[in-house]
Write an enzyme that holds these catalytic residues in place. Structure first.
Site, PDB file in Angstrom:
ATOM      1  N   GLU A  15       0.832  -1.200   0.000  1.00  0.00           N
ATOM      2  CA  GLU A  15       0.000   0.000   0.000  1.00  0.00           C
ATOM      3  C   GLU A  15       0.870   1.254   0.000  1.00  0.00           C
ATOM      4  O   GLU A  15       0.549   2.251  -0.652  1.00  0.00           O
ATOM      5  CB  GLU A  15      -0.941  -0.017   1.214  1.00  0.00           C
ATOM      6  CG  GLU A  15      -2.133   0.905   1.043  1.00  0.00           C
ATOM      7  CD  GLU A  15      -3.281   0.540   1.990  1.00  0.00           C
ATOM      8  OE1 GLU A  15      -3.480  -0.663   2.263  1.00  0.00           O
ATOM      9  OE2 GLU A  15      -3.972   1.450   2.436  1.00  0.00           O
ATOM     10  N   GLU A  75       2.029   1.711  -3.448  1.00  0.00           N
ATOM     11  CA  GLU A  75       0.917   2.228  -4.255  1.00  0.00           C
ATOM     12  C   GLU A  75       0.751   3.726  -4.003  1.00  0.00           C
ATOM     13  O   GLU A  75       0.548   4.509  -4.938  1.00  0.00           O
ATOM     14  CB  GLU A  75      -0.383   1.487  -3.901  1.00  0.00           C
ATOM     15  CG  GLU A  75      -1.569   1.912  -4.766  1.00  0.00           C
ATOM     16  CD  GLU A  75      -2.855   1.162  -4.420  1.00  0.00           C
ATOM     17  OE1 GLU A  75      -2.833   0.253  -3.569  1.00  0.00           O
ATOM     18  OE2 GLU A  75      -3.892   1.509  -5.027  1.00  0.00           O
ATOM     19  N   CYS A  93      -8.295  -2.033   4.251  1.00  0.00           N
ATOM     20  CA  CYS A  93      -8.140  -3.147   5.196  1.00  0.00           C
ATOM     21  C   CYS A  93      -9.444  -3.562   5.866  1.00  0.00           C
ATOM     22  O   CYS A  93      -9.583  -4.684   6.317  1.00  0.00           O
ATOM     23  CB  CYS A  93      -7.169  -2.773   6.307  1.00  0.00           C
ATOM     24  SG  CYS A  93      -5.559  -2.365   5.688  1.00  0.00           S
ATOM     25  N   SER A 104      -7.437   1.631  -2.422  1.00  0.00           N
ATOM     26  CA  SER A 104      -6.226   0.849  -2.663  1.00  0.00           C
ATOM     27  C   SER A 104      -6.605  -0.527  -3.194  1.00  0.00           C
ATOM     28  O   SER A 104      -7.588  -1.125  -2.775  1.00  0.00           O
ATOM     29  CB  SER A 104      -5.445   0.685  -1.359  1.00  0.00           C
ATOM     30  OG  SER A 104      -4.502  -0.340  -1.488  1.00  0.00           O
ATOM     31  N   LYS A 160     -14.941  -9.996   8.304  1.00  0.00           N
ATOM     32  CA  LYS A 160     -13.839 -10.812   7.791  1.00  0.00           C
ATOM     33  C   LYS A 160     -14.338 -12.166   7.315  1.00  0.00           C
ATOM     34  O   LYS A 160     -13.756 -12.776   6.426  1.00  0.00           O
ATOM     35  CB  LYS A 160     -12.772 -11.008   8.875  1.00  0.00           C
ATOM     36  CG  LYS A 160     -11.961  -9.759   9.168  1.00  0.00           C
ATOM     37  CD  LYS A 160     -10.895  -9.497   8.117  1.00  0.00           C
ATOM     38  CE  LYS A 160     -10.273  -8.127   8.301  1.00  0.00           C
ATOM     39  NZ  LYS A 160      -9.546  -7.673   7.114  1.00  0.00           N
ATOM     40  N   GLU A 206     -15.554 -11.396   3.968  1.00  0.00           N
ATOM     41  CA  GLU A 206     -14.427 -11.092   3.091  1.00  0.00           C
ATOM     42  C   GLU A 206     -13.753 -12.377   2.591  1.00  0.00           C
ATOM     43  O   GLU A 206     -13.453 -12.517   1.406  1.00  0.00           O
ATOM     44  CB  GLU A 206     -13.402 -10.241   3.852  1.00  0.00           C
ATOM     45  CG  GLU A 206     -12.191  -9.850   3.031  1.00  0.00           C
ATOM     46  CD  GLU A 206     -11.134  -9.124   3.876  1.00  0.00           C
ATOM     47  OE1 GLU A 206     -10.957  -7.913   3.672  1.00  0.00           O
ATOM     48  OE2 GLU A 206     -10.506  -9.765   4.737  1.00  0.00           O
ATOM     49  N   GLU A 237     -13.460 -13.491  -5.400  1.00  0.00           N
ATOM     50  CA  GLU A 237     -12.163 -13.168  -5.998  1.00  0.00           C
ATOM     51  C   GLU A 237     -10.989 -13.430  -5.052  1.00  0.00           C
ATOM     52  O   GLU A 237      -9.835 -13.300  -5.458  1.00  0.00           O
ATOM     53  CB  GLU A 237     -12.151 -11.710  -6.471  1.00  0.00           C
ATOM     54  CG  GLU A 237     -12.280 -10.655  -5.377  1.00  0.00           C
ATOM     55  CD  GLU A 237     -13.713 -10.339  -4.976  1.00  0.00           C
ATOM     56  OE1 GLU A 237     -14.622 -11.128  -5.325  1.00  0.00           O
ATOM     57  OE2 GLU A 237     -13.927  -9.323  -4.289  1.00  0.00           O
ATOM     58  N   CYS A 247     -10.232  -1.853  14.866  1.00  0.00           N
ATOM     59  CA  CYS A 247     -10.510  -3.284  15.038  1.00  0.00           C
ATOM     60  C   CYS A 247     -10.587  -3.705  16.502  1.00  0.00           C
ATOM     61  O   CYS A 247     -11.237  -4.697  16.821  1.00  0.00           O
ATOM     62  CB  CYS A 247      -9.450  -4.110  14.351  1.00  0.00           C
ATOM     63  SG  CYS A 247      -9.057  -3.515  12.708  1.00  0.00           S
TER      64      CYS A 247
END
Lengths: 590, 161
Positions: free
Chosen positions: A282, A285, A307, A327, A366, A369, A374, A512
């Site tokens: 990141e 990037e 994230c 990102s 999560k 996710e 993908e 988190c």
């Protein structure tokens, strides 16, 4: 502020005139029971558990919303009050399904606490004529809504509005037929829900809970067919201890590693390692986008972090016009899974198909996710199972492991080595701070020793902005936590083109450490303790004590790039560690 | 019956919403308009209101399903409502309701598959002197019997055939 003086249970007290009776009683140390009341979130006086007698008033009054008055005489614990509470609890109990032994709230159910306290008889619930017969469920990869445990207090509805800002949950129908869910109990996955789990933390019972995978993981661990690799997220170690009686904010990392070993995982690794990798990707990037921006591509910035899967669901559903700012990095959880299977597998001489990755996460999003289509490479899923901190605690108890008696251990796996930068991913501002530490060193080709960015720390403000000077350029960065603040942040970005360089988004207030999968505090503790700050202390302590506090100095990360990924942003890195996002409409499947 | 969003109706609703938005509390008047324009407020319509008023679909649906004046499913062309107020009830409204229910093969609150009839039981409509009473659309049938109910339904069936 004017004050008023009143008498509660024979004791005189003077309090500000805008106090409720409940607040005034608290000052005297008198604990009025309550159920639907969640300070600043849900103050609707729906449950009638906090009733009190007030002299001169005919009926019992809700102490959570009735304001104090001069010379008021209040009695909180009379036979009449107790009888009323018992009656209400009895009626609530008759509509509740009791299978407490398999309920995740078995140990801290606020409803069960009251039923015990008032010794409630449930003959009504056991009578088929009275007992509620029709229940609804709404089950997704992340969350379970089960109306058989719902007492219609409305705390989740308010939490959804005030923490998530999405209003995905609300009341349906009326009277006896009332239930809480998405509109007409439409699939929650398609109802604007971002899976932040604030509703779960607000629920006094187990009506809202994570989609449990404990049995699947226990099965995996017992059949030994696969090599099992577990990863733990930064926020877990700062909260798991609460489940075993440790004070809030205790770092139980060493015992946690040991517990995972006792549970039978073959390899213990740490998501903090991949948080370091995330910073490499990141950060790179950002540097590229920053250069593009300076070369005239005004759309290259701001860069948004990626994230938090709750944030991802938010932007995909509510602000898809900003997807190009997001990102392309996968979250540390997914990077970790991909690296275990495509890199670490070779090191330990195990075919990637024979490895299963289990994540322990402070988050319910999560779970979703990990199931995004993908999130795989070469037909191998990055992450196979996701357990929340709460599920892990439950699993430890179910396996009769005496957590408090465990010794601290340190795992030997290289994928458990992390820097302080990786650790602070678990708190609001942490991803930004970790990224700035690395980006500044790289762009200025220096090795800064003062790496604290105090301006972006802390849970006080929902949106934090700071000016940071890097390589002679002043950058405006922003950190936003709590999904309810996303809208305001994105509007600021819209109205100030070119102002922001980098923005960190986390769906949970505090980051988190206060995720939807963390141990739940009862309403009273939520009112008295800022768990976000307490748990964050544990995380910042880890960071402060680390010798290495910058991701690009993690020796295992350096090795990873040298022997496998070549360099950040390489083709291989893109294949394994990056992904793409797309607009998502809610209520699309009608 | 599958609900179809007609573009002209959507435009009309959006125009009304723009007007309601100028005053505080635009949700209720919007829902009244939506019910009149579409005949019901299913999630498809709630989604439009959600976007225009910046309220969540769940919240809008909560209001829609709370009030019995709003419905989420399309209603039939002919709304048959049998008064179940006290006067009508004691004079045999239940038998009339059952007769119509049997004839149309639907329960109160449901709509026939062909979309012709919706059967409802209502509270007092203020015509107690004519009890028992039922209504089809705007037309009130007083001093009703099982036979007059049967006749009324048959007449509509004939005219719609």
């Amino acid at each position: 502020m004017n004050t008023v003086t009143l008498t509660i249970d024979g004791q005189k007290i003077t309090v500000p005139e805008n106090y409720t009776i409940l607040q005034a009683a608290k000052e005297l140390g008198i604990n009025i029971p309550r159920l639907c009341y969640l300070k600043d979130i849900n103050e609707t006086s729906a449950c009638r558990i906090c009733v009190v007698e007030i002299e001169g008033m005919r009926t019992l009054k809700n102490s959570c919303t009735v304001k104090v008055q001069n010379n008021m005489v209040v009695k909180t614990n009379t036979p009449r009050v107790r009888k009323s509470i018992q009656k209400n609890l009895m009626l609530l109990a008759s509509n509740h399904k009791f299978d407490c032994w398999k309920c995740p709230r078995e140990r801290n159910c606020e409803f069960l606490y009251l039923l015990r306290k008032y010794n409630i008889d449930n003959s009504m619930g056991e009578d088929a004529y009275f007992a509620k017969k029709h229940f609804i469920t709404n089950i997704t990869d992340a969350i379970v809504l089960d109306s058989s445990k719902c007492i219609l207090c409305g705390r989740c509805v308010s939490a959804c509005q005030k923490y998530a800002g999405t209003g995905a949950l609300d009341f349906n129908e009326r009277g006896y037929h009332t239930y809480i869910s998405s509109a007409q109990n439409h699939d929650l996955d398609d109802s604007g829900c971002i899976y932040c789990g604030k509703c779960i933390q607000a629920c006094p019972t187990g009506a809202l809970r994570e989609r449990d995978q404990i049995d699947e993981v226990l099965e995996l661990l017992s059949n030994k067919e696969y090599y099992t690799v577990v990863q733990i997220a930064p926020g877990v170690r700062a909260a798991l201890g609460e489940e075993f009686g440790y004070p809030i904010g205790t770092n139980v990392e060493g015992k946690l590693y040991n517990a995972l070993s006792k549970l039978g995982f073959d390899d213990i690794t740490d998501t903090n390692f991949s948080a370091d990798v995330t910073i490499m990707e990141e950060g790179t990037e950002f540097i590229h986008r920053f250069q593009d921006f300076k070369n005239g591509d005004k759309k290259a910035l701001p860069l948004f972090t990626s994230c938090s899967p709750g944030w991802i669901r938010y932007i995909e559903q509510y602000y898809p016009e900003f997807l190009s700012n997001l990102s392309s990095c996968k979250s540390p959880q997914q990077m970790h899974g991909a690296l275990v299977k495509h890199y670490y597998a070779q090191k330990i001489n195990t075919p990637k198909e024979k490895i299963k990755v289990v994540s322990i996460m402070p988050c319910i999003a999560k779970k979703y996710e990990a199931k995004r289509p993908e999130m795989e490479a070469d037909g191998v899923r990055d992450v196979d199972y996701v357990l929340t901190t709460r599920e892990l605690a439950r699993m430890i108890r179910r396996q009769d492991i005496d957590f408090r008696a465990l010794e601290d251990i340190t795992p030997s796996s290289p994928m458990a080595k992390y820097t302080g930068a990786g650790a602070i991913f678990g708190v609001t501002g942490g991803v930004m701070e970790a990224a700035l530490r690395t980006v500044r060193d790289i762009l200025e080709q220096k090795d800064y020793t003062d790496v604290d960015f105090a301006a972006i720390r802390g849970a006080g403000d929902g949106i934090k902005e700071a000016q940071i000077e890097i390589a002679g350029t002043k950058l405006t960065v922003a950190v936003v936590h709590g999904a309810v603040n996303f809208k305001e942040m994105l509007e600021r970005v819209k109205q100030n083109p070119g102002k922001y360089a980098f923005v960190e988004f986390m769906a949970c207030t505090g980051g988190c450490v206060n995720g939807g999968g963390q141990p739940i505090l009862c309403a009273e503790d939520q009112e008295n303790i800022d768990i976000r700050t307490e748990r964050a202390k544990a995380i910042y302590n880890i960071d402060a004590q680390k010798q290495l506090r910058k991701s690009h100095q993690n020796p295992v990360v350096i090795e990873l790039y040298q022997e496998f990924l070549e360099k950040p942003g390489s083709e291989k890195a893109h294949k394994l560690l990056h992904t793409h996002y797309a607009k998502k409409e809610s209520y699309s499947k009608l | 019956m599958k609900f179809v969003l007609e573009e002209s109706k959507v435009q009309l609703l959006k125009e009304r919403i723009q007007k309601h938005k100028q005053k505080p509390g635009p949700l209720m008047p919007t829902l009244h308009d939506a019910q009149n324009i579409f005949g019901c407020i299913p999630i498809e319509v709630q989604k439009i209101i959600s976007e225009e008023l910046d309220e969540s679909v769940a919240k809008i649906n909560g209001v829609v399903t709370f009030y019995s004046n709003f419905s989420t499913e399309p209603k039939g062309k002919h709304i048959v409502s049998v008064c179940m107020g006290t006067a009508c009830y004691v004079k045999g409204a239940k038998a009339i309701l059952d007769t119509i229910s049997d004839m149309l093969n639907i329960e109160p609150g449901q709509t026939t598959k062909d979309g012709l009839f919706t059967l409802e039981n209502t509270r007092c409509i203020g015509a107690c002197g004519l009890a028992p009473v039922f209504q089809i659309g705007d037309k009130v049938y007083g001093n009703a019997t099982k036979d007059t109910a049967k006749q009324a339904i048959e007449e509509i069936l004939k005219s719609e055939a």
